[in-house]
Design a protein around this motif. Structure first.
Motif, PDB file in Angstrom:
ATOM      1  N   PHE A   8      33.842  -0.387  38.762  1.00 34.16           N
ATOM      2  CA  PHE A   8      33.588   0.538  39.864  1.00 34.16           C
ATOM      3  C   PHE A   8      34.893   1.146  40.366  1.00 34.16           C
ATOM      4  O   PHE A   8      35.968   0.557  40.243  1.00 34.16           O
ATOM      5  N   VAL A   9      34.790   2.326  40.906  1.00 31.93           N
ATOM      6  CA  VAL A   9      35.904   3.005  41.569  1.00 31.93           C
ATOM      7  C   VAL A   9      35.380   3.546  42.888  1.00 31.93           C
ATOM      8  O   VAL A   9      34.181   3.809  43.042  1.00 31.93           O
ATOM      9  N   ARG A  10      36.282   3.713  43.865  1.00 31.23           N
ATOM     10  CA  ARG A  10      35.880   4.162  45.186  1.00 31.23           C
ATOM     11  C   ARG A  10      36.908   5.164  45.727  1.00 31.23           C
ATOM     12  O   ARG A  10      38.114   4.978  45.567  1.00 31.23           O
ATOM     13  N   THR A  11      36.405   6.173  46.399  1.00 36.08           N
ATOM     14  CA  THR A  11      37.276   7.022  47.202  1.00 36.08           C
ATOM     15  C   THR A  11      37.367   6.402  48.596  1.00 36.08           C
ATOM     16  O   THR A  11      36.750   5.369  48.864  1.00 36.08           O
ATOM     17  N   PRO A  53      36.383  10.970  55.769  1.00 31.04           N
ATOM     18  CA  PRO A  53      35.198  11.772  55.424  1.00 31.04           C
ATOM     19  C   PRO A  53      35.503  13.229  55.139  1.00 31.04           C
ATOM     20  O   PRO A  53      34.675  13.936  54.545  1.00 31.04           O
ATOM     21  N   SER A  54      36.677  13.676  55.533  1.00 33.95           N
ATOM     22  CA  SER A  54      37.038  15.073  55.256  1.00 33.95           C
ATOM     23  C   SER A  54      37.340  15.296  53.777  1.00 33.95           C
ATOM     24  O   SER A  54      37.342  16.439  53.295  1.00 33.95           O
ATOM     25  N   GLU A  55      37.598  14.225  53.038  1.00 31.24           N
ATOM     26  CA  GLU A  55      37.877  14.326  51.610  1.00 31.24           C
ATOM     27  C   GLU A  55      36.581  14.162  50.809  1.00 31.24           C
ATOM     28  O   GLU A  55      35.649  13.486  51.253  1.00 31.24           O
ATOM     29  N   PRO A  56      36.492  14.751  49.617  1.00 35.18           N
ATOM     30  CA  PRO A  56      35.316  14.562  48.757  1.00 35.18           C
ATOM     31  C   PRO A  56      35.112  13.075  48.437  1.00 35.18           C
ATOM     32  O   PRO A  56      36.081  12.369  48.144  1.00 35.18           O
ATOM     33  N   GLN A  57      33.859  12.623  48.503  1.00 32.79           N
ATOM     34  CA  GLN A  57      33.557  11.218  48.288  1.00 32.79           C
ATOM     35  C   GLN A  57      32.848  11.008  46.944  1.00 32.79           C
ATOM     36  O   GLN A  57      31.978  11.795  46.553  1.00 32.79           O
ATOM     37  N   ALA A 103      37.636  13.886  37.450  1.00 35.28           N
ATOM     38  CA  ALA A 103      38.894  14.407  37.999  1.00 35.28           C
ATOM     39  C   ALA A 103      38.616  15.133  39.314  1.00 35.28           C
ATOM     40  O   ALA A 103      37.496  15.551  39.604  1.00 35.28           O
ATOM     41  N   GLY A 104      39.667  15.231  40.122  1.00 35.41           N
ATOM     42  CA  GLY A 104      39.553  15.975  41.365  1.00 35.41           C
ATOM     43  C   GLY A 104      39.283  15.125  42.583  1.00 35.41           C
ATOM     44  O   GLY A 104      39.134  15.659  43.686  1.00 35.41           O
ATOM     45  N   TYR A 105      39.220  13.806  42.407  1.00 37.74           N
ATOM     46  CA  TYR A 105      38.991  12.900  43.536  1.00 37.74           C
ATOM     47  C   TYR A 105      40.227  12.047  43.789  1.00 37.74           C
ATOM     48  O   TYR A 105      40.994  11.743  42.873  1.00 37.74           O
ATOM     49  N   ARG A 106      40.389  11.644  45.044  1.00 33.41           N
ATOM     50  CA  ARG A 106      41.494  10.767  45.437  1.00 33.41           C
ATOM     51  C   ARG A 106      40.925   9.350  45.576  1.00 33.41           C
ATOM     52  O   ARG A 106      40.292   9.014  46.574  1.00 33.41           O
TER      53      ARG A 106
END
Length: 447
Positions: free
Chosen positions: A316-319, A324-328, A361-364
């Motif tokens: 599993f991976v998690r943002t 909440p302002s960032e893409p989840q 890609a594109g998530y922190r």
């Protein structure tokens, strides 16, 4: 004052042969364990308000008595304590789990000299059954004083000892030994008169009983059960009717009827989880792969340590849900294996394959981890029809050598290439004390 007398040499075989004595348990607990470990090697911190922080220096997971006196609660975020810290000089250290684990092992090693019957309950607590060995000492209290003195002398750690006819009473006695100086760190409830026992149990809140949490405390108080003495005096049948068999057993334990035996052999885990939050946001697949491979290596070491194999992997991976302002995005994937195994290389390969299927890609990303399940004993492993016995033997030998080298020379001495050599994603630990007892390069110097 604690006695400094040397305990007699214990004949464990003879002691274990004694079966006719009434149960007598002791709970030995290191006071403010993480804080005390830090103070052993940094005496300047004695008397200084001190907290030890959780992973990534987030929350206070250990507080010195000076900090507790300031009203700081467990798990208070460190950023909320900055003003209070500046006002009262509170010092903060990052968690040093390697040091704490080694110091815990040293305490356990000392305690094994006192009784052959022992349960390591947690990193800072151990139960001992002492009814077979108390005759070797002037009294159980004298035995407890020697335990305290020996541990303090050999490790520098302060401990309290609680004793009673059951594990629940021993746990309660340890609480009394910590909270009331009159006991001088050792409380044996078996040594109290009936009037003394009633006094101490009557002034102790029912919430201090082992296993009685916040919600149960509220329900008990609604029934007029405010103190430990109230609970002890309540009919077990009534408690069973309202709360079930566990509370009935607790009441029996408070009345000196031992219902809980020592768990001297730790049962094998049926699920092994390895994960960590990152010290900073991770955006690249390569760094995620390194973290997943690292977590899998640690999980496999635990798997082999209990002589087990796993047939199912979850990755599993998690943002960061706190932003909440960032893409989840928080996916997971389960991978079933054709044949259960404990080989780090095989399981890492499967985990990375799963990561590749859920990565976007594109998530922190803030966290990654692995879960091993469908765990069974390796001795009872079911092999496939076309199993390669030669390869299995080579795999087992390789894992044995790798574990041996990593145990002797340190973690990651030998590791899979997938783990990489950089740890830019590692959790933040900006104020960690040295690994005083386990790393040659960090040994303390005496000037």
């Amino acid at each position: 004052m604690p006695s400094s007398a040397t305990p007699p040499i214990l004949d464990h075989g003879a002691a274990m042969g004694v079966t006719s004595r009434a149960a007598h348990f002791a709970l030995v607990d290191v006071n403010n364990f993480y804080v005390s470990c830090e103070r052993v090697f940094q005496p300047r911190l004695e008397g200084v308000p001190l907290v030890v922080l959780s992973n990534n220096d987030g929350c206070a997971v250990a507080r010195s008595s000076e900090v507790k006196a300031l009203g700081v609660k467990m798990a208070t975020p460190w950023f909320l304590l900055k003003d209070l810290a500046a006002q009262h000089g509170i010092q903060a250290l990052s968690s040093n789990y390697t040091l704490y684990g080694d110091m815990s092992d040293r305490v356990v090693s000392i305690l094994r000299d006192f009784s052959p019957d022992m349960e390591v309950y947690s990193i800072d607590e151990s139960f001992l059954r002492i009814d077979a060995v108390t005759h070797l000492y002037p009294s159980p209290i004298a035995m407890g004083e020697i335990m305290r003195s020996r541990i303090r002398q050999w490790t520098g750690l302060p401990v309290c000892v609680g004793m009673g006819a059951s594990k629940t009473l021993a746990k309660l006695a340890n609480y009394l030994a910590k909270k009331h100086p009159v006991f001088n760190g050792v409380c044996d409830l078996n040594a109290l008169t009936d009037a003394e026992l009633e006094h101490w149990l009557s002034i102790t809140d029912v919430g201090e009983v082992w296993g009685v949490g916040r919600q149960l405390t509220l329900r008990l108080r609604a029934m007029g059960i405010e103190t430990v003495w109230d609970l002890r005096s309540t009919s077990p049948k009534i408690l069973r009717t309202h709360f079930g068999v566990v509370m009935e057993r607790t009441c029996s334990e408070l009345n000196g009827i031992s219902c809980l035996e020592l768990e001297e052999v730790v049962p094998a885990k049926q699920q092994i989880i390895a994960s960590r939050s990152f010290g900073r946001a991770v955006i690249s697949r390569e760094e995620l792969e390194e973290s997943v491979a690292t977590h899998m290596a640690r999980a496999c070491e635990k798997l082999r340590a209990q002589s087990s194999v796993a047939a199912m992997i979850q990755v599993f991976v998690r943002t960061n849900r706190f932003k909440p302002s960032e893409p989840q995005y928080s996916p997971s994937i389960a991978i079933g294996l054709v044949e259960a195994c404990d080989d780090t290389l095989v399981l890492t390969d499967a985990a990375l394959s799963g990561l590749g299927r859920i990565f976007k890609a594109g998530y922190r990303y803030k966290k990654a981890g692995v879960v091993l399940s469908s765990i069974s004993e390796k001795a009872q492993q079911q092999h496939s029809l076309f199993d390669d016995h030669h390869w299995n033997h080579k795999s087992a030998e390789l894992m044995k050598v790798m574990d041996s080298l990593n145990t002797r020379f340190g973690k990651k001495t030998v590791h899979s290439a997938a783990m990489g050599n950089t740890v830019g994603w590692a959790m933040r630990s900006e104020n960690r004390s040295p690994h005083y007892t386990t790393c040659w390069d960090e040994l303390p110097f005496v000037s």
